[in-house]
Design an enzyme around this catalytic site. Structure first.
Site, short mmCIF file in Angstrom:
data_model
loop_
_atom_site.label_atom_id
_atom_site.label_comp_id
_atom_site.label_asym_id
_atom_site.label_seq_id
_atom_site.Cartn_x
_atom_site.Cartn_y
_atom_site.Cartn_z
N CYS A 218 0.82 -1.22 0.00
CA CYS A 218 0.00 0.00 0.00
C CYS A 218 0.85 1.27 0.00
O CYS A 218 0.38 2.33 -0.41
CB CYS A 218 -0.92 0.02 1.21
SG CYS A 218 -2.05 -1.35 1.23
N HIS B 29 -3.91 7.04 3.46
CA HIS B 29 -4.23 5.75 2.82
C HIS B 29 -5.63 5.33 3.27
O HIS B 29 -5.98 5.46 4.45
CB HIS B 29 -3.19 4.72 3.24
CG HIS B 29 -3.50 3.34 2.74
ND1 HIS B 29 -3.89 3.10 1.44
CD2 HIS B 29 -3.50 2.13 3.36
CE1 HIS B 29 -4.12 1.81 1.29
NE2 HIS B 29 -3.88 1.20 2.43
N ASN C 216 -10.20 -0.55 0.25
CA ASN C 216 -8.74 -0.37 0.23
C ASN C 216 -8.21 -0.80 -1.14
O ASN C 216 -8.25 -1.99 -1.47
CB ASN C 216 -8.15 -1.22 1.36
CG ASN C 216 -6.64 -1.11 1.46
OD1 ASN C 216 -5.99 -0.56 0.57
ND2 ASN C 216 -6.09 -1.64 2.54
N1 ACO Z 1 -18.37 -9.95 8.72
C1 ACO Z 1 -18.82 -10.34 9.92
N2 ACO Z 1 -18.00 -10.73 10.93
C2 ACO Z 1 -16.69 -10.72 10.68
C3 ACO Z 1 -16.15 -10.33 9.45
C4 ACO Z 1 -17.05 -9.93 8.43
N3 ACO Z 1 -16.64 -9.53 7.22
N4 ACO Z 1 -14.80 -10.42 9.49
C5 ACO Z 1 -14.49 -10.84 10.73
N5 ACO Z 1 -15.64 -11.03 11.44
C6 ACO Z 1 -15.79 -11.48 12.82
C7 ACO Z 1 -14.57 -12.27 13.31
O1 ACO Z 1 -14.69 -13.63 12.93
C8 ACO Z 1 -14.67 -12.08 14.80
O2 ACO Z 1 -15.65 -12.96 15.29
P1 ACO Z 1 -15.42 -13.70 16.71
O3 ACO Z 1 -15.33 -12.59 17.71
O4 ACO Z 1 -16.63 -14.56 16.83
O5 ACO Z 1 -14.13 -14.46 16.56
C9 ACO Z 1 -15.25 -10.67 14.95
O6 ACO Z 1 -15.83 -10.35 13.67
C10 ACO Z 1 -14.21 -9.64 15.31
O7 ACO Z 1 -13.10 -9.78 14.44
P2 ACO Z 1 -11.84 -8.87 14.58
O8 ACO Z 1 -10.82 -9.29 13.56
O9 ACO Z 1 -11.41 -8.77 15.99
O10 ACO Z 1 -12.48 -7.45 14.16
P3 ACO Z 1 -11.81 -6.05 14.19
O11 ACO Z 1 -12.64 -5.10 14.95
O12 ACO Z 1 -10.33 -6.12 14.52
O13 ACO Z 1 -11.92 -5.60 12.66
C11 ACO Z 1 -10.66 -5.50 10.62
C12 ACO Z 1 -11.33 -6.40 11.66
C13 ACO Z 1 -11.73 -4.64 9.99
C14 ACO Z 1 -10.00 -6.39 9.59
C15 ACO Z 1 -9.62 -4.59 11.32
O14 ACO Z 1 -8.78 -5.37 12.14
C16 ACO Z 1 -8.76 -3.86 10.33
O15 ACO Z 1 -9.24 -3.00 9.60
N6 ACO Z 1 -7.44 -4.13 10.29
C17 ACO Z 1 -6.53 -3.48 9.37
C18 ACO Z 1 -6.55 -4.22 8.08
C19 ACO Z 1 -5.90 -3.43 6.97
O16 ACO Z 1 -6.02 -2.23 6.91
N7 ACO Z 1 -5.21 -4.13 6.09
C20 ACO Z 1 -4.64 -3.54 4.95
C21 ACO Z 1 -3.21 -3.35 5.12
S1 ACO Z 1 -2.60 -2.40 3.84
C22 ACO Z 1 -1.88 -3.38 2.62
O17 ACO Z 1 -0.70 -3.43 2.49
C23 ACO Z 1 -2.74 -4.17 1.70
#
Ligand code: ACO
Length: 329
Positions: A116, A256, A286
């Site tokens: 990214c 970003h 993203n």
């Molecule tokens: N729909 C419904 N539930 C979901 C989904 C979904 N799409 N995805 C995950 N869940 C569930 C999980 O299974 C978990 O359930 P559980 O509690 O029963 O185990 C619950 O939601 C919470 O999951 P978390 O991963 O803890 O959720 P979080 O609040 O951390 O949000 C997210 C997840 C949105 C991915 C966040 O961590 C995030 O944005 N991280 C950064 C990711 C990012 O920006 N990546 C790009 C990097 S840049 C690059 O180089 C490409």
């Protein structure tokens, strides 16, 4: 005292596939729902191109628009830098394909691989090349066909990303506008937080690899989140200090576009209220390194960016990589 720019962004362009995929569309593929995606990420919809749409073709379209707006010909380009996490093939570079599609016959072309952060890294490389007097015109392109590397059975990643491409023409500045500061870092010890296991020398492609989805992107979302906020805050601090500015003096922030919560936290650290932060993650998700040039192109088109403004941009991505820049427009 503020820094004196050596190069400027002369024009920009973008390309977005026409197909819109909403959160409700995704709910038909994986167990998710609009409310979860919106509240956790801020994303409402993203663009998804057809499987055979090439990253190079998308990059060509964005770059051609930037060249046209700068009233330049392909033959005027001295250097083509392409950032992509989704190259059409591993050899040669996507940049060489973009160069050939455009007909930039007088240029050198190569890819930067910084996920990214790639477009800002590429902009820095172009800045150095032009500052050294090796040319007058650089094309810095980011093109990301994320839909081809997503695991469409993994709801934790497939809801986050979209396809898109952005580009800029970069030229020497007369000193009144352009890049004021640039700060980039990486930490390879955190590579396993976001990666594709297969496809390279370490794990070559095979039927078994594809069957098991080892060629697709894997991510530790929560860890990435924490590192993203920390690293972008650090980068903003350095870029502002190098530019001789404070958050109060920033007219527009273009971060970003990964997640609205990451954007809000970063803006808060940098001391910039959200009404001065450009956001389009709701419409595109993203788009990896294409996020910032697409956002910049939209901000310019919407007339949000006016001459003499100070713009702060910040990024993070796989690697991990991160960085920030300050521009005067
Ligand atoms: N729909 C419904 N539930 C979901 C989904 C979904 N799409 N995805 C995950 N869940 C569930 C999980 O299974 C978990 O359930 P559980 O509690 O029963 O185990 C619950 O939601 C919470 O999951 P978390 O991963 O803890 O959720 P979080 O609040 O951390 O949000 C997210 C997840 C949105 C991915 C966040 O961590 C995030 O944005 N991280 C950064 C990711 C990012 O920006 N990546 C790009 C990097 S840049 C690059 O180089 C490409």
């Amino acid at each position: 005292m503020t820094a004196t720019p050596i190069v400027e962004i002369t024009s920009t362009g973008r390309f977005l596939p026409s197909r819109v995929m909403t959160n409700d569309d995704l709910a038909e593929i994986v167990e998710t729902n609009d409310e979860w995606i919106r509240t956790r990420t801020g994303i409402r919809e993203r663009r998804v191109g057809p499987p055979d749409l090439l990253a190079a073709e998308m990059g060509r379209a964005a770059a051609a628009q930037a060249l046209e707006r700068a009233q330049l010909e392909a033959a005027d380009v001295d250097i083509v830098v392409v950032s992509t996490a989704t190259p059409d093939r591993l050899l040669p570079s996507t940049a060489c394909d973009v160069q050939a599609l455009l007909g930039c016959d007088n240029a050198l072309a190569f890819d930067v691989s910084a996920a990214c952060s790639g477009w800002l890294y590429g902009l820095s490389v172009a800045e150095g090349y032009l500052a050294a007097g090796r040319g007058d015109t650089a094309l810095v392109v980011a093109t990301e066909k994320m839909s081809n590397i997503l695991d469409w059975t993994d709801r934790a990643t497939c809801v986050l990303f979209g396809d898109g491409s952005g580009a800029a023409v970069v030229r020497p500045s007369d000193g009144s506008r352009g890049i004021l500061s640039s700060y980039h870092r990486s930490d390879g010890t955190l590579a396993e937080l976001l990666y594709r296991r297969a496809g390279g020398v370490r794990m070559p492609m095979s039927e078994a690899v594809v069957e098991q989805g080892e060629h697709l992107m894997k991510m530790s979302g929560r860890e990435i989140f924490k590192n993203a906020v920390r690293s972008m805050a650090e980068a903003c601090e350095h870029a502002l200090a190098e530019a001789g500015l404070t958050g109060d003096e920033i007219d527009l922030m273009i971060p970003h576009q990964a997640n609205i919560r990451i954007i809000e936290a970063t803006a808060k650290y940098a001391g910039i209220p959200m009404d001065r932060v450009f956001v389009n993650v709701d419409r595109y998700g993203n788009m990896s390194s294409a996020s910032i040039p697409v956002a910049l192109d939209e901000a310019l088109e919407q007339g949000i960016v006016e001459p003499g403004m100070h713009v702060l941009t910040a990024t993070f991505g796989a690697g991990l990589t991160w960085g920030a820049m300050v521009w005067r427009t």
